[in-house]
Design a protein around this motif. Structure first.
Motif, PDB file in Angstrom:
ATOM      1  N   ILE A 292     -96.164  70.696  17.596  1.00 42.90           N
ATOM      2  CA  ILE A 292     -96.692  72.049  17.172  1.00 42.90           C
ATOM      3  C   ILE A 292     -95.994  72.933  16.352  1.00 42.90           C
ATOM      4  CG2 ILE A 292     -96.540  74.212  18.664  1.00 42.90           C
ATOM      5  CD1 ILE A 292     -96.803  72.773  21.350  1.00 42.90           C
ATOM      6  N   VAL A 293     -94.683  72.696  15.900  1.00 46.05           N
ATOM      7  CA  VAL A 293     -94.037  73.394  15.093  1.00 46.05           C
ATOM      8  C   VAL A 293     -94.567  73.062  13.690  1.00 46.05           C
ATOM      9  CG1 VAL A 293     -91.746  73.506  13.903  1.00 46.05           C
ATOM     10  CG2 VAL A 293     -91.900  73.826  16.298  1.00 46.05           C
ATOM     11  N   LEU A 294     -94.879  71.652  13.681  1.00 48.86           N
ATOM     12  CA  LEU A 294     -95.324  71.054  12.136  1.00 48.86           C
ATOM     13  C   LEU A 294     -96.835  71.663  12.083  1.00 48.86           C
ATOM     14  CD1 LEU A 294     -93.645  67.587  12.210  1.00 48.86           C
ATOM     15  CD2 LEU A 294     -93.211  69.470  10.906  1.00 48.86           C
ATOM     16  N   ALA A 295     -97.547  71.565  13.096  1.00 46.29           N
ATOM     17  CA  ALA A 295     -98.898  72.173  13.087  1.00 46.29           C
ATOM     18  C   ALA A 295     -98.997  73.375  12.563  1.00 46.29           C
ATOM     19  CB  ALA A 295     -99.615  72.034  14.388  1.00 46.29           C
ATOM     20  N   PHE A 296     -98.208  74.364  12.962  1.00 46.62           N
ATOM     21  CA  PHE A 296     -98.224  75.756  12.473  1.00 46.62           C
ATOM     22  C   PHE A 296     -97.374  75.815  10.866  1.00 46.62           C
ATOM     23  CE2 PHE A 296     -98.409  77.323  16.887  1.00 46.62           C
ATOM     24  CZ  PHE A 296     -99.135  78.501  16.788  1.00 46.62           C
ATOM     25  N   VAL A 297     -96.405  75.071  10.727  1.00 46.69           N
ATOM     26  CA  VAL A 297     -96.157  74.869   9.142  1.00 46.69           C
ATOM     27  C   VAL A 297     -96.970  74.388   8.452  1.00 46.69           C
ATOM     28  CG1 VAL A 297     -94.323  73.642   7.837  1.00 46.69           C
ATOM     29  CG2 VAL A 297     -93.621  74.287   9.926  1.00 46.69           C
ATOM     30  N   PHE A 298     -97.748  73.254   8.594  1.00 50.64           N
ATOM     31  CA  PHE A 298     -98.784  72.791   7.724  1.00 50.64           C
ATOM     32  C   PHE A 298    -100.005  73.702   7.972  1.00 50.64           C
ATOM     33  CE2 PHE A 298     -96.455  69.121   7.726  1.00 50.64           C
ATOM     34  CZ  PHE A 298     -96.695  68.484   6.633  1.00 50.64           C
ATOM     35  N   GLY A 299    -100.229  74.210   8.753  1.00 53.27           N
ATOM     36  CA  GLY A 299    -101.448  75.236   9.066  1.00 53.27           C
ATOM     37  C   GLY A 299    -101.094  76.327   8.035  1.00 53.27           C
ATOM     38  N   TYR A 300     -99.846  77.039   8.143  1.00 50.55           N
ATOM     39  CA  TYR A 300     -99.724  78.322   7.291  1.00 50.55           C
ATOM     40  C   TYR A 300     -99.672  77.838   5.897  1.00 50.55           C
ATOM     41  CZ  TYR A 300     -98.569  81.157  11.512  1.00 50.55           C
ATOM     42  OH  TYR A 300     -98.428  81.888  12.616  1.00 50.55           O
ATOM     43  N   SER A 301     -98.956  76.634   5.735  1.00 51.05           N
ATOM     44  CA  SER A 301     -98.830  76.426   4.381  1.00 51.05           C
ATOM     45  C   SER A 301    -100.170  76.163   3.428  1.00 51.05           C
ATOM     46  CB  SER A 301     -98.142  74.948   4.164  1.00 51.05           C
ATOM     47  OG  SER A 301     -98.678  74.066   4.587  1.00 51.05           O
ATOM     48  N   PHE A 302    -101.168  75.822   4.058  1.00 50.67           N
ATOM     49  CA  PHE A 302    -102.529  75.828   3.249  1.00 50.67           C
ATOM     50  C   PHE A 302    -102.929  77.025   2.772  1.00 50.67           C
ATOM     51  CE2 PHE A 302    -104.658  71.367   4.663  1.00 50.67           C
ATOM     52  CZ  PHE A 302    -103.347  70.697   4.352  1.00 50.67           C
ATOM     53  N   THR A 303    -102.908  77.995   3.753  1.00 52.71           N
ATOM     54  CA  THR A 303    -103.343  79.416   3.282  1.00 52.71           C
ATOM     55  C   THR A 303    -102.393  80.053   2.437  1.00 52.71           C
ATOM     56  OG1 THR A 303    -104.495  79.611   5.330  1.00 52.71           O
ATOM     57  CG2 THR A 303    -103.819  81.883   4.295  1.00 52.71           C
ATOM     58  N   LEU A 304    -100.994  79.784   2.624  1.00 51.27           N
ATOM     59  CA  LEU A 304    -100.086  80.362   1.975  1.00 51.27           C
ATOM     60  C   LEU A 304    -100.200  79.844   0.341  1.00 51.27           C
ATOM     61  CD1 LEU A 304     -97.448  81.917   1.782  1.00 51.27           C
ATOM     62  CD2 LEU A 304     -96.101  79.763   2.203  1.00 51.27           C
ATOM     63  N   PHE A 305    -100.293  78.613   0.226  1.00 56.56           N
ATOM     64  CA  PHE A 305    -100.415  78.129  -1.473  1.00 56.56           C
ATOM     65  C   PHE A 305    -101.837  78.625  -1.916  1.00 56.56           C
ATOM     66  CE2 PHE A 305     -97.632  74.478   0.454  1.00 56.56           C
ATOM     67  CZ  PHE A 305     -96.560  74.919  -0.001  1.00 56.56           C
ATOM     68  N   ALA A 306    -102.872  78.745  -1.014  1.00 57.67           N
ATOM     69  CA  ALA A 306    -103.934  79.267  -1.803  1.00 57.67           C
ATOM     70  C   ALA A 306    -103.924  80.657  -2.307  1.00 57.67           C
ATOM     71  CB  ALA A 306    -105.295  78.710  -0.527  1.00 57.67           C
ATOM     72  N   VAL A 307    -103.333  81.556  -1.371  1.00 58.99           N
ATOM     73  CA  VAL A 307    -103.279  83.039  -1.836  1.00 58.99           C
ATOM     74  C   VAL A 307    -102.202  83.235  -2.855  1.00 58.99           C
ATOM     75  CG1 VAL A 307    -104.331  84.030   0.232  1.00 58.99           C
ATOM     76  CG2 VAL A 307    -102.001  83.594   0.167  1.00 58.99           C
TER      77      VAL A 307
END
Length: 139
Positions: free
Chosen positions: A39-54
């Motif tokens: 779960i922690v890694l899912a949130f980390v990777f999920g947020y990172s995709f958007t974070l890097f894009a913006v």
């Protein structure tokens, strides 16, 4: 738009979820610790995709983080609740080894169901200017 947003979210969640489940299973962690890592890694990777894009769109880190949190939190939370709920409910799935079909089928089946449940949630949020709607200003 909702399907695309959900697929984007699912991609990050799946990478983190699979990585967490593989790590926990390979290291023979207990079910709770394995699921927590996933779960922690899912949130980390999920947020990172958007974070890097913006960030590529020119936002500083703090602003990009706010956008990622606003865009993805509900989507990732729903996806993780459904996905992990399915894995927990499938008899033997949490005890299956990496070489077993049950491990992979329950994990992948959970992703399919999570997508089907999360897509309408994202559609509802986008329709109200929330969730992934906040990201589209930066694309």
């Amino acid at each position: 738009m909702a399907a695309k947003a959900t697929l984007h979210c699912l991609t990050g969640c799946a990478i983190g979820e699979i990585l967490g489940m593989v790590i926990g299973t390979a290291l023979a962690w207990g079910n709770g610790r394995t699921m927590a890592a996933a779960i922690v890694l899912a949130f980390v990777f999920g947020y990172s995709f958007t974070l890097f894009a913006v960030r590529r769109a020119g936002l500083d880190f703090a602003a990009a983080l706010k956008v990622a949190l606003a865009a993805d939190t509900v989507s990732i939370a729903v996806m993780e609740l459904v996905d992990n709920g399915i894995i927990a409910l499938v008899p033997g799935a949490m005890d299956a080894h990496l070489s077993e079909g049950l491990f992979w089928s329950s994990l992948l089946g959970g992703f399919v169901v999570a997508f089907l449940i999360t897509a309408p949630v994202n559609k509802w949020m986008i329709g109200r200017g929330k969730g992934h709607a906040v990201v589209h200003a930066y694309h």
